[in-house]
Write an enzyme that holds these catalytic residues in place. Structure first.
Site, PDB file in Angstrom:
ATOM      1  N   ARG A 150       0.883  -1.177   0.000  1.00 48.39           N
ATOM      2  CA  ARG A 150       0.000   0.000   0.000  1.00 48.39           C
ATOM      3  C   ARG A 150       0.907   1.209   0.000  1.00 48.39           C
ATOM      4  O   ARG A 150       1.686   1.405   0.944  1.00 48.39           O
ATOM      5  CB  ARG A 150      -0.909  -0.023   1.231  1.00 48.39           C
ATOM      6  CG  ARG A 150      -1.623   1.278   1.483  1.00 48.39           C
ATOM      7  CD  ARG A 150      -2.742   1.160   2.477  1.00 48.39           C
ATOM      8  NE  ARG A 150      -3.873   0.471   1.888  1.00 48.39           N
ATOM      9  CZ  ARG A 150      -5.136   0.541   2.353  1.00 48.39           C
ATOM     10  NH1 ARG A 150      -5.398   1.292   3.410  1.00 48.39           N
ATOM     11  NH2 ARG A 150      -6.111  -0.106   1.764  1.00 48.39           N
ATOM     12  N   HIS A 172      -7.129   0.957  -6.596  1.00 46.34           N
ATOM     13  CA  HIS A 172      -7.327   0.039  -5.464  1.00 46.34           C
ATOM     14  C   HIS A 172      -7.953  -1.242  -6.036  1.00 46.34           C
ATOM     15  O   HIS A 172      -9.111  -1.571  -5.792  1.00 46.34           O
ATOM     16  CB  HIS A 172      -8.243   0.692  -4.436  1.00 46.34           C
ATOM     17  CG  HIS A 172      -8.202   0.044  -3.085  1.00 46.34           C
ATOM     18  ND1 HIS A 172      -7.427  -1.060  -2.794  1.00 46.34           N
ATOM     19  CD2 HIS A 172      -8.850   0.356  -1.923  1.00 46.34           C
ATOM     20  CE1 HIS A 172      -7.601  -1.392  -1.518  1.00 46.34           C
ATOM     21  NE2 HIS A 172      -8.454  -0.556  -0.960  1.00 46.34           N
ATOM     22  N   GLN A 177      -9.774  -3.857  -3.900  1.00 47.43           N
ATOM     23  CA  GLN A 177     -11.113  -3.405  -3.522  1.00 47.43           C
ATOM     24  C   GLN A 177     -12.090  -3.676  -4.671  1.00 47.43           C
ATOM     25  O   GLN A 177     -13.213  -4.147  -4.454  1.00 47.43           O
ATOM     26  CB  GLN A 177     -11.075  -1.898  -3.206  1.00 47.43           C
ATOM     27  CG  GLN A 177     -12.415  -1.317  -2.805  1.00 47.43           C
ATOM     28  CD  GLN A 177     -12.899  -1.833  -1.465  1.00 47.43           C
ATOM     29  OE1 GLN A 177     -12.184  -1.790  -0.494  1.00 47.43           O
ATOM     30  NE2 GLN A 177     -14.129  -2.336  -1.414  1.00 47.43           N
ATOM     31  N   ASP A 201     -17.417   6.998  -1.780  1.00 45.60           N
ATOM     32  CA  ASP A 201     -16.173   6.881  -0.996  1.00 45.60           C
ATOM     33  C   ASP A 201     -15.890   8.256  -0.413  1.00 45.60           C
ATOM     34  O   ASP A 201     -16.518   9.255  -0.813  1.00 45.60           O
ATOM     35  CB  ASP A 201     -15.036   6.409  -1.937  1.00 45.60           C
ATOM     36  CG  ASP A 201     -13.702   6.193  -1.216  1.00 45.60           C
ATOM     37  OD1 ASP A 201     -13.700   6.077   0.032  1.00 45.60           O
ATOM     38  OD2 ASP A 201     -12.649   6.155  -1.902  1.00 45.60           O
ATOM     39  N   CYS A 245     -16.482   1.531   0.186  1.00 41.20           N
ATOM     40  CA  CYS A 245     -15.293   0.709   0.468  1.00 41.20           C
ATOM     41  C   CYS A 245     -14.882   0.807   1.924  1.00 41.20           C
ATOM     42  O   CYS A 245     -14.206  -0.092   2.425  1.00 41.20           O
ATOM     43  CB  CYS A 245     -14.153   1.120  -0.445  1.00 41.20           C
ATOM     44  SG  CYS A 245     -13.732   2.858  -0.309  1.00 41.20           S
ATOM     45  N   ARG A 263     -13.728  -8.693   0.842  1.00 40.51           N
ATOM     46  CA  ARG A 263     -12.298  -8.355   0.670  1.00 40.51           C
ATOM     47  C   ARG A 263     -11.440  -9.591   0.972  1.00 40.51           C
ATOM     48  O   ARG A 263     -10.440  -9.836   0.312  1.00 40.51           O
ATOM     49  CB  ARG A 263     -11.902  -7.196   1.599  1.00 40.51           C
ATOM     50  CG  ARG A 263     -12.458  -5.824   1.229  1.00 40.51           C
ATOM     51  CD  ARG A 263     -11.929  -5.320  -0.100  1.00 40.51           C
ATOM     52  NE  ARG A 263     -10.492  -5.377  -0.190  1.00 40.51           N
ATOM     53  CZ  ARG A 263      -9.649  -4.446   0.272  1.00 40.51           C
ATOM     54  NH1 ARG A 263     -10.132  -3.348   0.813  1.00 40.51           N
ATOM     55  NH2 ARG A 263      -8.337  -4.572   0.142  1.00 40.51           N
TER      56      ARG A 263
HETATM   57  N1  NVA Z   1     -10.051   6.624  -1.494  1.00 45.66           N
HETATM   58  C1  NVA Z   1      -9.700   6.180  -0.162  1.00 45.66           C
HETATM   59  C2  NVA Z   1      -9.933   4.723  -0.055  1.00 45.66           C
HETATM   60  C3  NVA Z   1      -9.588   4.117   1.275  1.00 45.66           C
HETATM   61  C4  NVA Z   1      -9.802   2.640   1.289  1.00 45.66           C
HETATM   62  C5  NVA Z   1      -8.237   6.540   0.131  1.00 45.66           C
HETATM   63  O1  NVA Z   1      -7.400   6.387  -0.758  1.00 45.66           O
HETATM   64  O2  NVA Z   1      -7.960   6.983   1.234  1.00 45.66           O
HETATM   65  N1   CP Z   2     -11.374  -0.379   2.002  1.00 43.32           N
HETATM   66  C1   CP Z   2     -10.127  -0.404   2.482  1.00 43.32           C
HETATM   67  O1   CP Z   2      -9.154  -0.567   1.764  1.00 43.32           O
HETATM   68  O2   CP Z   2     -10.046  -0.218   3.826  1.00 43.32           O
HETATM   69  P1   CP Z   2      -8.688  -0.004   4.641  1.00 43.32           P
HETATM   70  O3   CP Z   2      -8.110   1.319   4.202  1.00 43.32           O
HETATM   71  O4   CP Z   2      -9.098   0.015   6.079  1.00 43.32           O
HETATM   72  O5   CP Z   2      -7.752  -1.109   4.323  1.00 43.32           O
END
Ligand code: NVA
Ligand code: CP
Length: 309
Positions: free
Chosen positions: A98, A130, A133, A226, A266, A294
């Site tokens: 990540r 993502h 997801q 989101d 998500c 997930r």
């Molecule tokens: N768009 C959000 C998704 C988190 C799972 C982010 O990147 O923070």
């Molecule tokens: N949806 C998702 O990726 O959640 P987290 O950021 O908690 O991993």
């Protein structure tokens, strides 16, 4: 050639369907392809769902997850991203990461490939996408709507990483994706070009952009939203709250969708911003099924990657 998963279109449409099918198989049916093996999960940002679902999927496949916060590794400060990837590649069968920048994932892939280390890299969320997801999103929609072909999901909000991966995955699965975003926050022409390439042979990719949430939602089978401010964009939060005024998925917007419509998010969610509490905690919300998926889709993806190696 090692198969990596930096975006959903790293799979063919047939492979995507096959990963979703594996995700629905009872865990025992996939065997223990990771028995005695490790999977590294590198985290430059916080995570709840991604870390927990990945760790449990790895355990279900017989493997051992090692989650590492990026501060411990010192990406490009203690050692280069390339050396981190090659070191992890000495011990692990798969590396998930990540990251803030998609380019970090691309550098990991190049370093491993050049070193001849057959270790797949999985994008656990970046600034651009993502894809893990999106696998759970497609599985959830397929289950709730009894298929994907010809169904419509309305995305209301930021044309962000989650939206981009959903649009690509949707085009590959015959799903119509209508995206409603304020000016300057939608998907770009380059995104639409990528969606068109990803779509199944001969299929017209069905991604439509609008600035009107009501138009996007009208008659839709599902609504997805989101956060307005993603991780790493915190300095823009006030400006974004202003820009996204009128884009809350609330009861009045939900009434415009099909009577059977489901609501996805998500997570994490900001109740009162992108979604009202009554909608996300209401009877049409499928966010907990989506969160559970997930883990199932990560299991399906990892089983597929190991089998393809
Ligand atoms: N768009 C959000 C998704 C988190 C799972 C982010 O990147 O923070
Ligand atoms: N949806 C998702 O990726 O959640 P987290 O950021 O908690 O991993």
């Amino acid at each position: 050639m090692t198969r990596h998963f930096l975006e959903v279109d790293d799979l063919s449409p047939a492979e995507l369907a096959s990963v979703l099918d594996r995700s629905e198989a009872p865990p025992g049916r996939l065997g223990q392809p990771l028995a005695g093996r490790g999977v590294a999960l590198v985290m430059e940002k916080p995570s709840n769902r991604t870390r927990n679902s990945s760790e449990m999927a790895i355990v279900q496949l017989g493997g051992h997850p090692v989650t590492i916060r990026a501060e411990e590794l010192g990406l490009d400060s203690r050692e280069t991203v390339e050396d981190v990837a090659r070191t992890l590649g000495c011990y692990h069968t798969v590396i998930g990461a990540r990251v803030f920048a998609q380019s970090t994932l691309v550098r990991m892939v190049a370093a491993l490939d050049q070193a001849g280390m057959p270790v797949p890299v999985v994008n656990l969320l970046s600034d651009e996408g993502h894809p893990c997801q999106a696998l759970a999103d497609l599985l959830t929609l397929r289950q709730c709507l009894d298929g994907l072909e010809g169904r419509t999901v309305a995305w209301v909000g930021d044309g962000n990483n989650v939206c981009r991966s959903l649009a690509i995955a949707g085009a590959m699965a015959g799903l119509r994706v209508k995206v409603a975003s304020p000016p300057g926050f939608g998907l770009t022409p380059a995104d639409l070009d990528r969606v068109a390439v990803a779509a199944r042979d001969g299929a017209v990719p069905q991604v439509e952009l609008t600035e009107d949430p009501r138009a996007a939602v009208a008659g839709a089978d599902a609504i997805y939203t989101d956060v307005w401010t993603s991780m790493g964009q915190e300095a823009e939060a006030a400006e974004r709250r202003r820009a996204f005024e009128g884009y809350t998925v609330d009861e009045s917007l939900l009434r415009l969708a099909a009577p059977h419509a489901v609501v996805l998010h998500c997570l994490p969610a900001h109740r009162g911003e992108e979604v009202s509490p009554g909608v996300i905690d209401g009877p049409r919300s499928v966010v907990w099924r989506q969160a559970a998926n997930r883990m199932h889709t990560m299991r399906g993806l990892l089983a597929w990657l190991v089998e393809s190696a």
